[in-house]
Design an enzyme around this catalytic site. Structure first.
Site, mmCIF file in Angstrom:
data_model
loop_
_atom_site.group_PDB
_atom_site.id
_atom_site.type_symbol
_atom_site.label_atom_id
_atom_site.label_comp_id
_atom_site.label_asym_id
_atom_site.label_seq_id
_atom_site.Cartn_x
_atom_site.Cartn_y
_atom_site.Cartn_z
ATOM 1 C CB CYS A 148 -0.740 0.049 1.281
ATOM 2 S SG CYS A 148 -2.177 1.441 1.163
ATOM 3 C CB CYS A 166 -7.454 -0.773 6.520
ATOM 4 S SG CYS A 166 -7.001 -0.764 5.045
#
Length: 364
Positions: free
Chosen positions: A106, A204
């Site tokens: 990410c 997440c």
């Protein structure tokens, strides 16, 4: 004196990125706050709970901070990029018997490369993040360097080894010179409501850290049962799917033996979990690929470094040497526990990140 450049601050709603924005405003930069909407978890859980940069509460917190310090604020849609470069990679690596690091992916593809391109399009010269690391330019070589954050307990340089000269020249990390305690104290001085907000710990896009449930929904083929075998190939039991096991794991194997057994390796070709004694979990050598070097263009000769094989690992002396097919051979002076394919090995020279890569395999 002319006005300072425009800076886009990646705001997650946490204290670190919030203080980053406030500090840059105080220093006279033209600051724009941006939250990257990367994961739509609507319907999967109570979205009022904070899950890093993904929840509605995080967006609300970031917007309140932006209002407090008087900067424009936008939410940008990065969902497709995040799905393709992080979630798909996460699933693919587990399907191959590797142990992925989605936060590094990410950072690399979304928070740095992706956001940089969007920010340049907004007329910004720099992007700032709340990472605990430092970016400096070396006067002798002219190269940009990535250094550890001064707070050893919060240093995040391991997760940033992928940064290159192009991205480094456009990024700012103001918190690298502070400790976390100082960050919270300064955020309180600015009157930021997130000054004491807890740090996010979970991945997440995996609700409640339920990896099994997530993979059952997105990639059930990755959870194929198979045999648990010892190093001699004797079948000791059954496993529920390779992604549910990690190298070095002892508990939860569901097998009875006269001595403690640990996961030594995951064999995706034959869908086997291989177990052995504690000493079998250790190794001195590995191959790494998908490399990035910061202090040099490429590795042309062996180099002695301090290397770490996971975020929480201690650094250890190692010799890094060029290998075939663009990979490197890493040989540690002392055995390392649980060398795990799919994780990153990062090389240091003192507090400077030399570079790093993805562990391909442990060598015997």
């Amino acid at each position: 004196m002319g006005a300072k450049p425009r800076v886009v601050v990646a705001m997650s709603g946490g204290v670190d990125s919030s203080l980053t924005a406030a500090l840059l405003v105080r220093q006279g930069y033209e600051v724009i706050g941006v939250t990257m909407q990367i994961w739509d978890n609507t319907g999967e859980q109570d979205d009022t709970e904070d899950r890093g940069c993904c929840s509605l509460s995080a967006v609300d917190d970031a917007r309140r901070v932006a209002d407090k310090i008087g900067i424009p604020y936008y939410v940008l849609n990065f969902r497709q990029m995040f799905n393709e470069t992080v979630v798909d990679y996460f699933i693919d690596e587990y399907s191959k018997g590797q142990t992925p690091n989605p936060c590094i992916a990410c950072n690399r593809y979304v928070k740095f490369e992706g956001l940089l391109q969007k920010s340049l399009g907004l007329g910004a010269q720099f992007v700032a993040t709340g990472h605990y690391a430092r970016i400096e330019r070396d006067g002798a070589s002219g190269r940009y360097l990535l250094r550890k954050g001064l707070d050893a307990a919060k240093d995040q340089s391991y997760a940033l080894y992928h940064l290159n000269q192009t991205t480094l020249r456009h990024f700012m990390m103001p918190l690298g010179i502070y400790t976390k305690v100082q960050t919270r104290a300064m955020a309180a001085e600015f009157g930021l409501a997130v000054a004491n907000k807890p740090d996010s710990q979970e991945i997440c896009f995996v609700p409640d850290d339920d990896y099994k449930g997530f993979l059952e929904g997105r990639a059930p083929q990755a959870l194929k049962p198979g045999n648990i075998v010892d190093l001699a190939g004797n079948v000791l039991g059954r496993h529920q799917g390779l992604p549910l096991y990690t190298v070095g794991q002892r508990k939860g194997l569901g097998i009875a033996a006269g001595k403690p057994l640990y996961v030594v390796a995951l064999d995706s070709a034959e869908n086997k979990v291989i177990v052995g004694a504690n000493e079998d979990v250790f190794g001195r050598e590995l191959l790494a690929g998908d490399l990035n070097f910061i202090t040099i263009d490429q590795l042309d000769w062996p180099m002695t470094v301090a290397a770490k094989i996971r975020y929480s690992a201690q650094e250890a002396e190692a010799l890094v040497s060029p290998a075939a097919s663009g990979e490197v051979h890493v040989s540690f002076t002392q055995p390392q526990r649980a060398i795990t394919p799919g994780q990153s090995v990062v090389f240091y020279d003192g507090d400077i990140v030399v570079g790093g890569g993805i562990i391909r395999k442990k060598l015997k």
